[in-house]
Write a protein that holds these residues in place. Structure first.
Motif, PDB file in Angstrom:
ATOM      1  N   CYS A   1       0.677  -1.150  -0.258  1.00  0.00           N
ATOM      2  CA  CYS A   1       0.300   0.073  -0.089  1.00  0.00           C
ATOM      3  C   CYS A   1       0.749   1.140   0.230  1.00  0.00           C
ATOM      4  CB  CYS A   1      -1.058  -0.080   1.822  1.00  0.00           C
ATOM      5  SG  CYS A   1      -2.176  -0.932   1.026  1.00  0.00           S
ATOM      6  N   VAL A   2       1.931   1.295   0.862  1.00  0.00           N
ATOM      7  CA  VAL A   2       3.026   2.387   0.784  1.00  0.00           C
ATOM      8  C   VAL A   2       3.387   3.144  -0.424  1.00  0.00           C
ATOM      9  CG1 VAL A   2       4.860   3.339   2.677  1.00  0.00           C
ATOM     10  CG2 VAL A   2       3.128   2.215   3.102  1.00  0.00           C
ATOM     11  N   ILE A   3       4.136   1.997  -0.827  1.00  0.00           N
ATOM     12  CA  ILE A   3       5.121   2.081  -2.559  1.00  0.00           C
ATOM     13  C   ILE A   3       4.133   2.208  -3.466  1.00  0.00           C
ATOM     14  CG2 ILE A   3       7.552   2.049  -1.112  1.00  0.00           C
ATOM     15  CD1 ILE A   3       7.851  -0.622  -2.038  1.00  0.00           C
ATOM     16  N   GLY A   4       3.158   0.642  -3.638  1.00  0.00           N
ATOM     17  CA  GLY A   4       2.404   0.249  -5.008  1.00  0.00           C
ATOM     18  C   GLY A   4       2.922  -1.137  -4.857  1.00  0.00           C
ATOM     19  N   LEU A   5       1.351  -1.273  -5.392  1.00  0.00           N
ATOM     20  CA  LEU A   5       1.854  -3.231  -5.739  1.00  0.00           C
ATOM     21  C   LEU A   5       2.992  -3.030  -6.805  1.00  0.00           C
ATOM     22  CD1 LEU A   5      -1.862  -3.995  -6.180  1.00  0.00           C
ATOM     23  CD2 LEU A   5      -0.325  -4.485  -4.728  1.00  0.00           C
ATOM     24  N   GLN A   6       2.943  -2.361  -7.653  1.00  0.00           N
ATOM     25  CA  GLN A   6       3.998  -2.596  -9.073  1.00  0.00           C
ATOM     26  C   GLN A   6       5.026  -2.486  -8.189  1.00  0.00           C
ATOM     27  OE1 GLN A   6       3.577   0.139 -12.191  1.00  0.00           O
ATOM     28  NE2 GLN A   6       5.173  -1.251 -13.609  1.00  0.00           N
ATOM     29  N   ARG A   7       5.847  -1.374  -7.710  1.00  0.00           N
ATOM     30  CA  ARG A   7       7.108  -1.230  -7.266  1.00  0.00           C
ATOM     31  C   ARG A   7       7.429  -2.034  -5.942  1.00  0.00           C
ATOM     32  NH1 ARG A   7       7.390   5.229  -6.105  1.00  0.00           N
ATOM     33  NH2 ARG A   7       7.996   5.839  -7.740  1.00  0.00           N
ATOM     34  N   THR A   8       6.118  -2.500  -5.240  1.00  0.00           N
ATOM     35  CA  THR A   8       7.107  -3.766  -4.334  1.00  0.00           C
ATOM     36  C   THR A   8       6.755  -5.089  -5.183  1.00  0.00           C
ATOM     37  OG1 THR A   8       4.923  -3.577  -3.197  1.00  0.00           O
ATOM     38  CG2 THR A   8       5.710  -5.293  -2.143  1.00  0.00           C
ATOM     39  N   PHE A   9       6.424  -5.355  -6.303  1.00  0.00           N
ATOM     40  CA  PHE A   9       6.893  -6.929  -7.039  1.00  0.00           C
ATOM     41  C   PHE A   9       7.876  -6.409  -8.050  1.00  0.00           C
ATOM     42  CE2 PHE A   9       7.456  -8.857 -11.072  1.00  0.00           C
ATOM     43  CZ  PHE A   9       6.443 -10.119 -10.192  1.00  0.00           C
ATOM     44  N   PHE A  10       8.577  -5.131  -7.711  1.00  0.00           N
ATOM     45  CA  PHE A  10       9.617  -4.881  -8.913  1.00  0.00           C
ATOM     46  C   PHE A  10      10.684  -4.817  -7.426  1.00  0.00           C
ATOM     47  CE2 PHE A  10       7.858  -3.309 -12.634  1.00  0.00           C
ATOM     48  CZ  PHE A  10       8.199  -4.547 -13.371  1.00  0.00           C
ATOM     49  N   PHE A  11      11.204  -4.565  -6.595  1.00  0.00           N
ATOM     50  CA  PHE A  11      10.960  -4.489  -5.459  1.00  0.00           C
ATOM     51  C   PHE A  11      11.770  -6.046  -4.974  1.00  0.00           C
ATOM     52  CE2 PHE A  11      12.409  -4.514  -0.538  1.00  0.00           C
ATOM     53  CZ  PHE A  11      13.375  -3.621  -0.613  1.00  0.00           C
ATOM     54  N   PHE A  12      11.493  -6.967  -4.616  1.00  0.00           N
ATOM     55  CA  PHE A  12      11.114  -7.852  -4.349  1.00  0.00           C
ATOM     56  C   PHE A  12      11.700  -8.674  -5.271  1.00  0.00           C
ATOM     57  CE2 PHE A  12       8.237  -6.929  -0.597  1.00  0.00           C
ATOM     58  CZ  PHE A  12       8.862  -7.444   0.277  1.00  0.00           C
ATOM     59  N   PHE A  13      11.719  -8.331  -6.411  1.00  0.00           N
ATOM     60  CA  PHE A  13      12.063  -9.796  -7.329  1.00  0.00           C
ATOM     61  C   PHE A  13      12.885  -9.032  -8.531  1.00  0.00           C
ATOM     62  CE2 PHE A  13       8.018 -10.914  -6.041  1.00  0.00           C
ATOM     63  CZ  PHE A  13       7.581 -12.560  -6.308  1.00  0.00           C
ATOM     64  N   GLN A  14      13.813  -8.394  -7.662  1.00  0.00           N
ATOM     65  CA  GLN A  14      15.076  -8.144  -9.051  1.00  0.00           C
ATOM     66  C   GLN A  14      15.967  -8.617  -8.864  1.00  0.00           C
ATOM     67  OE1 GLN A  14      16.784  -4.115  -7.009  1.00  0.00           O
ATOM     68  NE2 GLN A  14      14.792  -3.385  -7.320  1.00  0.00           N
ATOM     69  N   ARG A  15      16.492  -8.888  -9.806  1.00  0.00           N
ATOM     70  CA  ARG A  15      17.678 -10.028 -10.322  1.00  0.00           C
ATOM     71  C   ARG A  15      18.807 -10.213  -9.287  1.00  0.00           C
ATOM     72  NH1 ARG A  15      18.974 -12.758 -14.520  1.00  0.00           N
ATOM     73  NH2 ARG A  15      17.760 -11.980 -15.685  1.00  0.00           N
ATOM     74  N   HIS A  16      19.527  -9.004  -8.276  1.00  0.00           N
ATOM     75  CA  HIS A  16      20.614  -9.212  -7.278  1.00  0.00           C
ATOM     76  C   HIS A  16      20.052  -9.522  -5.951  1.00  0.00           C
ATOM     77  CE1 HIS A  16      18.924  -4.785  -7.520  1.00  0.00           C
ATOM     78  NE2 HIS A  16      19.910  -4.622  -5.820  1.00  0.00           N
ATOM     79  N   LYS A  17      18.216  -9.371  -5.847  1.00  0.00           N
ATOM     80  CA  LYS A  17      17.764  -9.746  -4.360  1.00  0.00           C
ATOM     81  C   LYS A  17      16.619 -11.066  -4.503  1.00  0.00           C
ATOM     82  CE  LYS A  17      17.199  -4.956  -3.154  1.00  0.00           C
ATOM     83  NZ  LYS A  17      16.304  -3.952  -2.855  1.00  0.00           N
ATOM     84  N   VAL A  18      17.233 -12.168  -5.319  1.00  0.00           N
ATOM     85  CA  VAL A  18      17.304 -13.261  -5.592  1.00  0.00           C
ATOM     86  C   VAL A  18      17.225 -14.194  -4.042  1.00  0.00           C
ATOM     87  CG1 VAL A  18      16.548 -15.247  -6.816  1.00  0.00           C
ATOM     88  CG2 VAL A  18      16.643 -13.108  -8.129  1.00  0.00           C
ATOM     89  N   LYS A  19      18.423 -13.814  -3.916  1.00  0.00           N
ATOM     90  CA  LYS A  19      18.883 -14.723  -2.610  1.00  0.00           C
ATOM     91  C   LYS A  19      17.939 -14.453  -1.413  1.00  0.00           C
ATOM     92  CE  LYS A  19      22.909 -15.433   0.194  1.00  0.00           C
ATOM     93  NZ  LYS A  19      24.231 -15.144  -0.485  1.00  0.00           N
ATOM     94  N   ALA A  20      17.645 -12.847  -1.412  1.00  0.00           N
ATOM     95  CA  ALA A  20      17.294 -12.043  -0.859  1.00  0.00           C
ATOM     96  C   ALA A  20      14.944 -12.596   0.028  1.00  0.00           C
ATOM     97  CB  ALA A  20      17.251 -11.131   0.005  1.00  0.00           C
ATOM     98  N   SER A  21      15.086 -12.633  -0.673  1.00  0.00           N
ATOM     99  CA  SER A  21      13.758 -13.014  -1.735  1.00  0.00           C
ATOM    100  C   SER A  21      13.180 -14.501  -1.330  1.00  0.00           C
ATOM    101  CB  SER A  21      13.627 -11.997  -2.977  1.00  0.00           C
ATOM    102  OG  SER A  21      13.271 -10.727  -2.779  1.00  0.00           O
ATOM    103  N   VAL A  22      14.174 -14.855  -1.874  1.00  0.00           N
ATOM    104  CA  VAL A  22      13.441 -16.229  -1.534  1.00  0.00           C
ATOM    105  C   VAL A  22      13.804 -16.895  -0.336  1.00  0.00           C
ATOM    106  CG1 VAL A  22      14.945 -18.856  -2.209  1.00  0.00           C
ATOM    107  CG2 VAL A  22      14.380 -17.344  -3.434  1.00  0.00           C
ATOM    108  N   ALA A  23      14.545 -16.159   0.571  1.00  0.00           N
ATOM    109  CA  ALA A  23      15.289 -16.344   2.527  1.00  0.00           C
ATOM    110  C   ALA A  23      13.859 -15.263   2.659  1.00  0.00           C
ATOM    111  CB  ALA A  23      16.748 -15.625   2.728  1.00  0.00           C
ATOM    112  N   PHE A  24      13.621 -14.578   2.753  1.00  0.00           N
ATOM    113  CA  PHE A  24      12.311 -13.526   3.251  1.00  0.00           C
ATOM    114  C   PHE A  24      11.002 -14.878   3.716  1.00  0.00           C
ATOM    115  CE2 PHE A  24       9.301 -10.736   2.818  1.00  0.00           C
ATOM    116  CZ  PHE A  24       9.360 -10.162   4.991  1.00  0.00           C
ATOM    117  N   PHE A  25      10.478 -14.497   1.804  1.00  0.00           N
ATOM    118  CA  PHE A  25       9.317 -15.733   1.573  1.00  0.00           C
ATOM    119  C   PHE A  25       9.444 -17.571   1.832  1.00  0.00           C
ATOM    120  CE2 PHE A  25       8.921 -12.276  -1.247  1.00  0.00           C
ATOM    121  CZ  PHE A  25       7.286 -11.644  -0.651  1.00  0.00           C
TER     122      PHE A  25
END
Length: 144
Positions: free
Chosen positions: A48-72
């Motif tokens: 809600c704060v940054i928007g759905l599209q920005r949230t998706f792009f924040f979590f699923f950037q190529r260099h953040k894959v390891k972090a997103s997999v650990a978080f989710f």
């Protein structure tokens, strides 16, 4: 001045409640229900704060894959019934995801009257500096 929409205000509230539920879940010996509700509220508040599209792009950037997999993955592990292991994975992923923001957040918390004093204690200061990636520099060092 920055205009904040009603959706962003709701998002801040949702994220705040999410952090509260996560804190209570950990405080109450890793209660699975509270941790699950906290995770859902935090993620929805961020969206809600940054928007759905920005949230998706924040979590699923190529260099953040390891972090997103650990978080989710941590969220899924919590929901599967192993809250302590899930929270360790979530914290690891959270620190990797938000490591660019942590020094600014720590410096802001050091300016808060009571919290700043607490964070200045020798043992806590070393730990917080290490987590935030701060090399001994903070906003108050130039005053000494």
């Amino acid at each position: 001045m920055i205009d904040i929409t009603d959706t962003q205000k709701i998002g801040v509230g949702l994220a705040g409640f999410g952090m509260t539920f996560l804190f209570l879940g950990v405080l109450l010996l890793f209660d699975k229900g509270l941790l699950a509700i906290g995770n859902i509220l935090f993620i929805s508040g961020l969206a809600c704060v940054i928007g759905l599209q920005r949230t998706f792009f924040f979590f699923f950037q190529r260099h953040k894959v390891k972090a997103s997999v650990a978080f989710f993955g941590g969220i899924i592990i919590v929901l599967a019934g192993w809250p302590m292991i899930g929270m360790v994975a979530e914290i690891y992923g959270f620190l990797l995801l938000f490591r660019g923001f942590l020094p600014a957040a720590v410096n802001f918390m050091r300016m808060v009257p009571v919290l700043g004093t607490l964070l200045s204690l020798p043992v806590i200061r070393g730990l917080v500096d290490r987590i935030a990636g701060d090399n001994g520099r903070n906003m108050g060092d130039h005053l000494a």
